[in-house]
Each structure stands twice: as structure tokens, then as C-alpha cells.
Scaffold this active site. Sequence first.
Site, mmCIF file in Angstrom:
data_model
loop_
_atom_site.group_PDB
_atom_site.id
_atom_site.type_symbol
_atom_site.label_atom_id
_atom_site.label_comp_id
_atom_site.label_asym_id
_atom_site.label_seq_id
_atom_site.Cartn_x
_atom_site.Cartn_y
_atom_site.Cartn_z
ATOM 1 N N ASP A 80 0.811 -1.226 0.000
ATOM 2 C CA ASP A 80 0.000 0.000 0.000
ATOM 3 C C ASP A 80 0.839 1.269 0.000
ATOM 4 O OD1 ASP A 80 -2.253 -1.650 0.148
ATOM 5 O OD2 ASP A 80 -2.147 -1.704 2.335
ATOM 6 N N GLY A 98 0.201 1.411 -7.370
ATOM 7 C CA GLY A 98 -0.768 1.564 -8.453
ATOM 8 C C GLY A 98 -0.653 2.928 -9.101
ATOM 9 N N HIS A 154 -4.867 -1.794 -5.731
ATOM 10 C CA HIS A 154 -4.071 -0.650 -6.171
ATOM 11 C C HIS A 154 -5.033 0.485 -6.504
ATOM 12 C CE1 HIS A 154 -0.351 -3.223 -7.432
ATOM 13 N NE2 HIS A 154 -0.653 -3.305 -6.147
ATOM 14 N N THR A 208 -10.197 -4.594 1.861
ATOM 15 C CA THR A 208 -10.997 -5.018 3.009
ATOM 16 C C THR A 208 -11.621 -3.850 3.767
ATOM 17 O OG1 THR A 208 -9.008 -4.910 4.355
ATOM 18 C CG2 THR A 208 -9.534 -7.045 3.396
ATOM 19 N N ARG A 263 -10.206 -2.406 6.070
ATOM 20 C CA ARG A 263 -9.690 -2.446 7.447
ATOM 21 C C ARG A 263 -8.806 -1.221 7.714
ATOM 22 N NH1 ARG A 263 -6.806 -8.281 7.889
ATOM 23 N NH2 ARG A 263 -6.128 -7.687 5.825
ATOM 24 N N PRO A 264 -8.897 -0.646 8.938
ATOM 25 C CA PRO A 264 -7.988 0.456 9.256
ATOM 26 C C PRO A 264 -6.551 -0.038 9.222
ATOM 27 C CG PRO A 264 -9.333 -0.141 11.179
ATOM 28 C CD PRO A 264 -9.835 -0.948 10.029
ATOM 29 N N LEU A 323 3.842 12.301 0.965
ATOM 30 C CA LEU A 323 4.517 13.311 1.792
ATOM 31 C C LEU A 323 3.501 14.317 2.323
ATOM 32 C CD1 LEU A 323 7.432 14.074 2.659
ATOM 33 C CD2 LEU A 323 7.336 15.832 0.884
#
Length: 424
Positions: free
Chosen positions: A13, A17, A41, A302, A304-305, A333
Site C-alpha cells: 500500500d 498503483g 491498487h 478489506t 480495514r484500518p 509526503l
Amino acid sequence: MSLRIIVGVNWGDEGKGRMVDYFARNADFVVRFQGGNNAGHTIENDFGTFKLHLIPSGIFYKNTVNLLGPGTVVNLEAAVKEMEELRKRGIEMNAQNYKISNRAMICFPFHNLQDEYEETRLGGEMFGSTKQGIAPVYGDRYMKYGVQVGALFYPDYLKQEINRCLQLKNQIFEKVYGKPATDLEEAYQWAVKYGEILKPHICDSIVLLKDAQKSGKRVLLEGQLGALRDIIYGIYPYPTSSSTVAGFGAVGAGYFSQEMPVVTGVMKAFSTCVGEGPFTTEIHGELANRIRETSFEYGALTGRPRRIGWFDAVASRYGTDVSGATEIALTKLDSLSGLDKLKICTSYRIGDRTLDNFPITPELVQAEPVYTEMQGWQEDIREVRKYSQLPAAAQKYIERIERLVEKPIKYVSVGPHREALIMR
Ligand code: GDP
Ligand code: MG
């Protein structure tokens, strides 16, 4: 230059992508070389915002061929649904711009089930799998119970191969997990149904890429997840079940050129991690929530955090090394704007020992981060397109990271959109 490989150097992550979407403008072929629909992505360009799982990130360019290489695993139903969704949103999908190698593995619904059963069996010890069947299907590939995508063209053979796989799998389902056996006919019909739709896309990718190489086509290999999730080099036993590093690119893509690639390692300006396992620079509480919210750190698949941490130079240097990166793209950044102080982890400490090299798990779980503190910046940098226009503190932060990871940071991204990119 005709070969570029884009890989993640962290926990995944990182923004691969978006970097592939950017560089695919100069690519005739974009080839995913590992993984399945376990990752996402995210791409933001003039067509909209997309989360791609089984479609390579070059799909937004008219003349780019997007290939799932032999190293990938393909849930046929998920591939069909993703194609349909993109079509609905006006993206052209056809047998020319989306191809699947006949040597890729089919990921069946019973692989998803096995993934789920196994996570349940593990209970508190679970890996935090995305339950997309990735570990079971790669497991089957190496146990030689897998079914190649190309089997879809040979119905009798296809059924025989599924049966071979289920002989063992159903024993496991019934005797280990106490679950019902998978019905052969059902699995076969599923493959036939979605296979029919995908057949025009399935090809002998070795021939395709050999021809591409002969005629000097520009090839981009797209990795999924990141170096710290690599099955060999990642944090064991919390990695994914395939090799995410550029060194595996040739094998997973089936592109056997011996030319030296440019390897762009995508690195996040801070750390995030989804799933279980040691995460040395993890931060909790208000600060973590603030970064998670401003930067929308939720799993692309998902929801999810994501766990949040300071930049970890020990892990990132290792990730850069093993991923084979020759240059770095530093992403997100902008997400750090507005913080007074920033921390960078420069080494680990275990007792009275200092570690500069990323250790294996029994040491990693004991490692305490040693931080250096950097000045933050308050300016909104999302519109900046020239390095010299970044706040001095941001430049210092980048240059410090560059020295620590020992590879040139050539690109800095300051927003999710394709063009929110600074070239150095
Ligand atoms: P990938 O799996 O490496 O492609 O990354 P993901 O798409 O899973 O996660 C990266 C997330 O960060 C996505 O939501 C992107 O839109 C977003 N993103 C990428 N680059 C930047 C950036 O420079 N700034 C911000 N704010 N978001 C970014
Ligand atoms: Mg992702």
C-alpha cells in the site's frame, strides 16, 4: 530504457498503483508478476478513482496491453466482475488490452473457504489474511495440486485436475476443519462459467512477451504488496504467499530479458501495515488516528484500518535492498503536513545491542525503535510540483531518508492524483 519494474519496499500500500498508472504512459505492456485479488491498487486520474485488484494498472491507456503473468493467481469470477465494473465506468476492456497467462493458477472458491477455515482454526494466532484464498492456492501450486488457467480450454483435463486437487482438499475440509466437502461438479461448473467469458483473454504469455522483446516494446512489471511481505524476505510467518521483489519479476511475468531494468521502489513517507505481525515504529492514539484520517489509511480491498507508524529506515533500507530498487518514489509526503515534529527510526535496540540491519522475527519482536526527531512543516504541499518549492523542512526530511535508504529519491508524490508528482 525499455524495462521498468515497480515494486513496494515496505508493507504494501505504498502507492504502487498510482506510480504504475503514471509510468504506463511509456509502456506497451504492463505485467503483474505475482499475487491475486488480495491486494488493491488505488488509482486517481482523469477517468475517476479506481481500486484495481486483478487488472494491471496500465488499463487506462488505450494501447497498453495489461497482462496477468504466470506468477499470478486468478479468481475467475473476481476477474470477470472487475472487468464488468470497469466497463460500466466507461473503461474499454477487450481481449487486446487485458490478457491472462495460461500458466497462471486458478484460485477457486474452495481456496477462499480454506483460507477462512484456517484463520478460524488459528483463532488468536491468525495471520490477518484477506481470505481471498491466496495462501491455499499458492500452497496447492507448490504441492502440485493447482490448476493452471490454460486448463479451461480442455474440459476433461480441467475436471480431472480439479478432482485431483479436491481428493486431498476435501479430506482436510472434513477431517481437519469439520466442514462439508466441496462438490467437484460445482467447482467445475464455476470454472466453466467464468472461464467461457475469460477465454478470449487467455494466452501463451511467453510467446507474447518474447515477440514484444524482439520488436523492442517497452515493458513495465507491476509488483503487488511490498518487500516486507515477500514470502522469502518478508516478516515470516506474516508475509504473503508469493515473491514481491523485483528479482522475481522475470519469473513471475515470464519476461526473460537479460537487460538491466530500472527498478522503482515505492516507499511511503511514513509506515502503514495491514494485518498481524511485528510493526516496530507503530504509533497509537490521537496522532495515529489523525494520520489515518487525513491520509485515509484503510485497506483498499478489506476497508480495514491500517496500522500507522513513523518512518522506519531499518525496515525501508532492507526493503530497498531486497527489492532491488535502483531508485525510489516517496509517496504521501502531503499526509505529514501540519505535524510539529516527525520521527524517523534510524536503528533498533535490543537490550544494549544496536541493530542497523533488519533482523528475522524472533529479534524483530524484541526490537525497540531508536528515533531521530525532525522538524515538521505546516504548509499544504498538495499543489507543489517543483522540489525547490517544497518547505525546507520537507526537503530535509526527504534528504535524510535518502541518505538512510542509500538510493536516490527520484519522485515525490504529494497527492493521490496521477499528476500530483514531483520529479527530482
Ligand atoms: P498500492 O497497493 O501500493 O497501489 O497502494 P494503495 O492504493 O493500496 O494505497 C495507497 C493509497 O494512498 C491510495 O488510497 C492512494 O490513492 C493514496 N495515495 C497514493 N499516493 C498518494 C499521495 O502522494 N498522497 C496522498 N494523500 N495519497 C496518496
Ligand atoms: Mg494496496
